[in-house]
Design a protein around this motif. Structure first.
Motif, short mmCIF file in Angstrom:
data_model
loop_
_atom_site.label_atom_id
_atom_site.label_comp_id
_atom_site.label_asym_id
_atom_site.label_seq_id
_atom_site.Cartn_x
_atom_site.Cartn_y
_atom_site.Cartn_z
N GLY A 75 39.05 40.92 38.74
CA GLY A 75 38.81 39.11 39.17
C GLY A 75 40.13 38.74 38.68
N ARG A 76 41.37 39.46 38.03
CA ARG A 76 42.25 38.50 38.31
C ARG A 76 43.31 38.52 39.66
N THR A 77 42.24 39.98 40.16
CA THR A 77 43.46 39.43 41.42
C THR A 77 42.51 39.26 43.03
N PHE A 124 37.93 42.90 34.84
CA PHE A 124 38.84 42.18 34.72
C PHE A 124 39.76 41.98 35.50
N PHE A 125 40.53 43.06 35.35
CA PHE A 125 41.70 43.23 36.43
C PHE A 125 41.13 42.86 37.85
#
Ligand SMILES: NC(=O)c1ccc[n+]([C@@H]2O[C@H](COP(=O)([O-])OP(=O)(O)OC[C@H]3O[C@@H](n4cnc5c(N)ncnc54)[C@H](O)[C@@H]3O)[C@@H](O)[C@H]2O)c1
Length: 275
Positions: free
Chosen positions: A271-273, A268-269
């Protein structure tokens, strides 16, 4: 007399970042230091800074992946100072690339420096540390030695390997009663040049500048000077594991609590960054 007064300490990768900060903090705490790096200019700057503190320093250009050179270096440091008490295998490189796209040679280079460099330094100095009667090996892993991250397969492999190697050595030394303590260090994000100096597989090379900015802006909570203090305090206390920075402590807890499900959180992290 402090814990480090008149001790002889070896620091690899001392031309920048955590290695330089360790050399300076060791000198402040009264140790005599042998510093080395492949970066001549950085090494010269560190040497001058240590001398500026009145420290006793010996400086050598050394590539930690060159086993024969590391073996010869260990002997010459002992000849120079008469003994060695502390070896900090700190030199390291970072690399970005997904496994399917990364050439074997790039993975091997990361392993050569980040893993074999640590093995070379440990084995070259171990007999001398034992002979000192008061030895300590410190190997620098990473939080990436505690959990996997996409695009970090090579670095993850090397840093997990450093952790396994170092923890096995710690137990061997305790069980054999040999006078060598062993510490494995897992820094979180530390403000250094590591990401700026890193390389990447072709497809990620355009991402390097963005990653470097992301790292500098959001992922580095701790200075190299603070990291050096935490490492040496851990050495003084004889800790087998040292985590550096609030990020390292939180992520270590997260991985242990979540078990293999930590991967969803990291995905998740990432993918966001865009990591
Ligand atoms: N900065 C961080 O956020 C961070 C986090 C976790 C772990 N680490 C680890 O900490 C250690 C120090 O990294 P840093 O952040 O100070 O990086 P840095 O790039 O500032 O310093 C690393 C030094 O190692 C030297 N080096 C590279 N290859 C070498 C080789 N083959 N032989 C000898 N020296 C070599 C470089 O020239 C450089 O001076 C590394 O092992 C790194 O993996 C850093």
């Amino acid at each position: 007399m402090g814990h480090f007064t008149n001790k002889v300490a070896v620091v690899t990768g001392a031309g920048s970042g955590i290695g330089r900060a360790l050399a300076l903090e060791l000198a402040r705490r009264g140790a005599r230091v042998a510093i080395s790096d492949v970066d001549v200019r950085g090494l010269d700057e560190t040497e001058a800074l240590v001398r500026g503190l009145g420290g006793d320093v010996r400086s050598d250009v050394l590539d930690v992946s060159q086993r024969e050179l590391v073996m010869t270096y260990a002997d010459s440091v002992v000849e120079h100072f008469g003994r060695v008490n502390l070896v900090i295998n700190n030199a390291g490189i970072a690399y970005f690339g997904n496994t399917d796209e990364t050439p074997f040679k790039d993975i091997e280079r990361v392993m050569d420096v980040d893993f074999w460099g640590v093995v070379n330094g440990t084995k070259a100095f171990l007999p001398h540390l034992e002979a000192s009667g008061d030895g300590h090996v410190v190997n620098i892993s990473s939080i990436f030695g505690l959990f996997g991250v996409p695009s970090q397969g090579a670095y993850n492999a090397a840093k997990f390997a450093v952790r396994g190697f170092t923890e096995a050595l710690a137990m061997e030394m305790r069980m054999s009663g040999k006078p060598v303590k062993v510490t494995c260090v897992h820094p979180g994000g530390i403000k250094t040049n590591i990401v700026r100096n890193s390389t990447a597989v072709q497809t990620r090379s355009e991402d390097l500048q963005r990653m470097s900015n992301l790292f500098d802006k959001h992922l580095t909570r701790t200075t190299a000077a603070k990291a050096a203090e935490v490492i040496l305090d851990g050495v003084e206390k004889g800790k087998v594991r040292v985590l550096i920075g609030p990020d390292a402590k939180v992520l270590d807890l997260m991985v242990r609590a979540a078990g293999p499900r930590y991967q969803s959180l990291v995905r998740f992290f990432a993918g966001r960054t865009g990591l």
